[in-house]
Design an enzyme around this catalytic site. Structure first.
Site, PDB file in Angstrom:
ATOM      1  N   TYR A  59       0.860  -1.179   0.000  1.00  0.00           N
ATOM      2  CA  TYR A  59       0.000   0.000   0.000  1.00  0.00           C
ATOM      3  C   TYR A  59       0.900   1.233   0.000  1.00  0.00           C
ATOM      4  CZ  TYR A  59      -4.007  -2.981   1.292  1.00  0.00           C
ATOM      5  OH  TYR A  59      -4.990  -3.943   1.318  1.00  0.00           O
ATOM      6  N   PRO A 214     -15.610  -2.603   2.135  1.00  0.00           N
ATOM      7  CA  PRO A 214     -16.877  -2.626   2.885  1.00  0.00           C
ATOM      8  C   PRO A 214     -17.815  -1.498   2.485  1.00  0.00           C
ATOM      9  CG  PRO A 214     -15.079  -1.830   4.271  1.00  0.00           C
ATOM     10  CD  PRO A 214     -14.451  -2.365   3.008  1.00  0.00           C
TER      11      PRO A 214
HETATM   12  N1  LIG Z   1      -7.477  -8.054   0.396  1.00  0.00           N
HETATM   13  C1  LIG Z   1      -7.665  -7.253  -0.630  1.00  0.00           C
HETATM   14  O1  LIG Z   1      -7.546  -7.638  -1.797  1.00  0.00           O
HETATM   15  C2  LIG Z   1      -8.061  -5.833  -0.387  1.00  0.00           C
HETATM   16  C3  LIG Z   1      -8.518  -5.041  -1.455  1.00  0.00           C
HETATM   17  C4  LIG Z   1      -8.920  -3.736  -1.174  1.00  0.00           C
HETATM   18  C5  LIG Z   1      -8.870  -3.250   0.112  1.00  0.00           C
HETATM   19  N2  LIG Z   1      -8.406  -4.036   1.141  1.00  0.00           N
HETATM   20  C6  LIG Z   1      -8.417  -3.558   2.543  1.00  0.00           C
HETATM   21  O2  LIG Z   1      -9.753  -3.237   2.860  1.00  0.00           O
HETATM   22  C7  LIG Z   1      -9.809  -1.889   3.354  1.00  0.00           C
HETATM   23  C8  LIG Z   1     -11.130  -1.277   2.988  1.00  0.00           C
HETATM   24  O3  LIG Z   1     -11.276  -1.196   1.578  1.00  0.00           O
HETATM   25  P1  LIG Z   1     -11.072   0.156   0.788  1.00  0.00           P
HETATM   26  O4  LIG Z   1     -10.433   1.183   1.631  1.00  0.00           O
HETATM   27  O5  LIG Z   1     -10.394  -0.198  -0.472  1.00  0.00           O
HETATM   28  O6  LIG Z   1     -12.553   0.564   0.366  1.00  0.00           O
HETATM   29  P2  LIG Z   1     -13.826   1.054   1.205  1.00  0.00           P
HETATM   30  O7  LIG Z   1     -13.544   1.065   2.663  1.00  0.00           O
HETATM   31  O8  LIG Z   1     -14.979   0.257   0.698  1.00  0.00           O
HETATM   32  O9  LIG Z   1     -13.993   2.542   0.637  1.00  0.00           O
HETATM   33  C9  LIG Z   1     -12.973   3.482   0.759  1.00  0.00           C
HETATM   34  C10 LIG Z   1     -13.318   4.649  -0.144  1.00  0.00           C
HETATM   35  O10 LIG Z   1     -14.502   5.261   0.349  1.00  0.00           O
HETATM   36  C11 LIG Z   1     -14.243   6.616   0.723  1.00  0.00           C
HETATM   37  N3  LIG Z   1     -14.878   6.824   2.022  1.00  0.00           N
HETATM   38  C12 LIG Z   1     -14.561   6.232   3.213  1.00  0.00           C
HETATM   39  N4  LIG Z   1     -15.393   6.641   4.185  1.00  0.00           N
HETATM   40  C13 LIG Z   1     -16.256   7.505   3.598  1.00  0.00           C
HETATM   41  C14 LIG Z   1     -17.337   8.263   4.088  1.00  0.00           C
HETATM   42  N5  LIG Z   1     -17.713   8.197   5.372  1.00  0.00           N
HETATM   43  N6  LIG Z   1     -18.025   9.059   3.207  1.00  0.00           N
HETATM   44  C15 LIG Z   1     -17.657   9.122   1.896  1.00  0.00           C
HETATM   45  N7  LIG Z   1     -16.622   8.415   1.375  1.00  0.00           N
HETATM   46  C16 LIG Z   1     -15.925   7.610   2.223  1.00  0.00           C
HETATM   47  C17 LIG Z   1     -12.740   6.759   0.806  1.00  0.00           C
HETATM   48  O11 LIG Z   1     -12.343   8.049   0.408  1.00  0.00           O
HETATM   49  P3  LIG Z   1     -11.632   9.016   1.481  1.00  0.00           P
HETATM   50  O12 LIG Z   1     -10.279   8.440   1.739  1.00  0.00           O
HETATM   51  O13 LIG Z   1     -11.570  10.325   0.781  1.00  0.00           O
HETATM   52  O14 LIG Z   1     -12.496   9.005   2.709  1.00  0.00           O
HETATM   53  C18 LIG Z   1     -12.254   5.720  -0.195  1.00  0.00           C
HETATM   54  O15 LIG Z   1     -12.234   6.252  -1.503  1.00  0.00           O
HETATM   55  C19 LIG Z   1      -8.598  -1.215   2.681  1.00  0.00           C
HETATM   56  O16 LIG Z   1      -8.262   0.001   3.299  1.00  0.00           O
HETATM   57  C20 LIG Z   1      -7.577  -2.308   2.794  1.00  0.00           C
HETATM   58  O17 LIG Z   1      -7.016  -2.317   4.113  1.00  0.00           O
HETATM   59  C21 LIG Z   1      -8.017  -5.311   0.895  1.00  0.00           C
END
Ligand SMILES: NC(=O)c1ccc[n+]([C@@H]2O[C@H](COP(=O)([O-])OP(=O)(O)OC[C@H]3O[C@@H](n4cnc5c(N)ncnc54)[C@H](OP(=O)(O)O)[C@@H]3O)[C@@H](O)[C@H]2O)c1
Length: 285
Positions: A59, A214
């Site tokens: 990351y 999520p």
């Molecule tokens: N194992 C895997 O293959 C894999 C793949 C992807 C992710 N992950 C893990 O899973 C975690 C969660 O997934 P993710 O971060 O990719 O996606 P997510 O949690 O589904 O969504 C994150 C996105 O939503 C926005 N966001 C977050 N809170 C918000 C809110 N309250 N209102 C509006 N927008 C919001 C963020 O932008 P802002 O930053 O501007 O808030 C970011 O663009 C990652 O951080 C990582 O640790 C693992």
């Protein structure tokens, strides 16, 4: 926050944690975000009682100047008692900034050591073997040799618990025959709920099921009108109801929403205290 899940049977953590992928850049790759804001988000997460941070050495921003593990170490080391940091190995950065999955078990030691050094610890709390790319899990691909390699590093004392990411029920069964699996991290959110077999196996065995994306990876209209309606009823936001629904969907589900914003972190963390009614859950089904 109540510590209401025991990861691997022995690490108490709250069910609402934090995903660090969005700290260095707002996607799998892209331009660097401000590192001071990233460190502020991490410090605020711990202040709010978050005790489960999900990260990976890969990351990073495209230019490599901002790295999630560095931010975590700089912001939080020496780590507070009870903070669980989960990482994952498997994907490798390609020169063009993309990610490529390694299938070489011999490559995993160096990746585990990279995480130990990056996080500044002698032992990693949880290491997921992440397989495949972004397309659906590679059904039929064996995880045995790679999982055996990680199990050997666990025996050596470098890892406390093992997990699997982007896997199907066959991969999970194959790995569990080699060593205990504490957590599975798969793609799951209100618009993507077809991973029922893996979730059922996790529930039977008390394995944490940790959805990635999520919030749908940042979908503004996650869950469509259903989530927005329930959000209105609670005076809550759509992301908050998406997270509350994930937590209500199974006792083994852990949420790790990702954000690089303190305001979004605070909003997401408050979802942990939303109690959905039977009517809400029926409407969200
Ligand atoms: N194992 C895997 O293959 C894999 C793949 C992807 C992710 N992950 C893990 O899973 C975690 C969660 O997934 P993710 O971060 O990719 O996606 P997510 O949690 O589904 O969504 C994150 C996105 O939503 C926005 N966001 C977050 N809170 C918000 C809110 N309250 N209102 C509006 N927008 C919001 C963020 O932008 P802002 O930053 O501007 O808030 C970011 O663009 C990652 O951080 C990582 O640790 C693992």
């Amino acid at each position: 926050m109540s510590n209401d899940f025991r990861l691997g049977g022995d690490l108490p953590i709250g069910r609402l944690g934090f995903g660090a992928m969005r700290l260095p850049t707002n996607s799998f790759h892209g331009p660097a975000r401000d590192p001071e804001t990233g460190r502020a988000v991490l410090r605020r997460a711990v202040e709010l009682g978050i005790d489960h941070i999900d990260t990976a050495a890969f990351y990073t921003s495209d230019d490599g100047s901002v790295r999630a593990n560095d931010l975590i170490r700089e912001a939080l080391h020496p780590y507070p008692d009870g903070l669980v940091i989960a990482t994952k190995v498997g994907p490798l950065r390609t020169p063009d900034g993309g990610l490529e999955a390694t299938t070489d078990p011999g490559a995993l030691r160096a990746l585990v050591e990279e995480n130990l050094a990056g996080l500044g610890v002698d032992r990693l709390d949880l290491v997921y073997l992440r397989i495949g790319g972004i397309e659906p899990p590679p059904h039929g691909e064996s995880v045995a040799a790679r999982f055996e390699a990680l199990a050997a590093l666990r025996e050596e004392g470098l890892i406390r618990h093992l997990g699997l990411s982007h896997v199907d029920a066959g991969h999970l069964a194959e790995a569990r025959a080699i060593a205990p699996v504490a957590a599975v991290q798969n793609h799951f959110h209100p618009d993507r709920r077809d991973d029922t077999e893996v979730l059922a196996r996790c529930e039977e065995a008390g394995i944490a099921y940790v959805p990635y994306f999520p919030l749908g990876g940042g979908l503004a209209d996650i869950g469509g009108g259903r989530v927005a309606e329930v959000a209105d009823r609670h005076g809550a936001t759509v992301p908050q109801i998406a997270l509350a629904r994930l937590l209500a969907s199974s006792p083994v589900t852990l949420a790790i929403p990702g954000t690089g914003s303190v305001a979004h972190l605070e909003e997401n963390t408050a979802a942990g205290s939303i109690v959905l009614t039977a009517e809400d859950l029926a409407d969200l089904r």
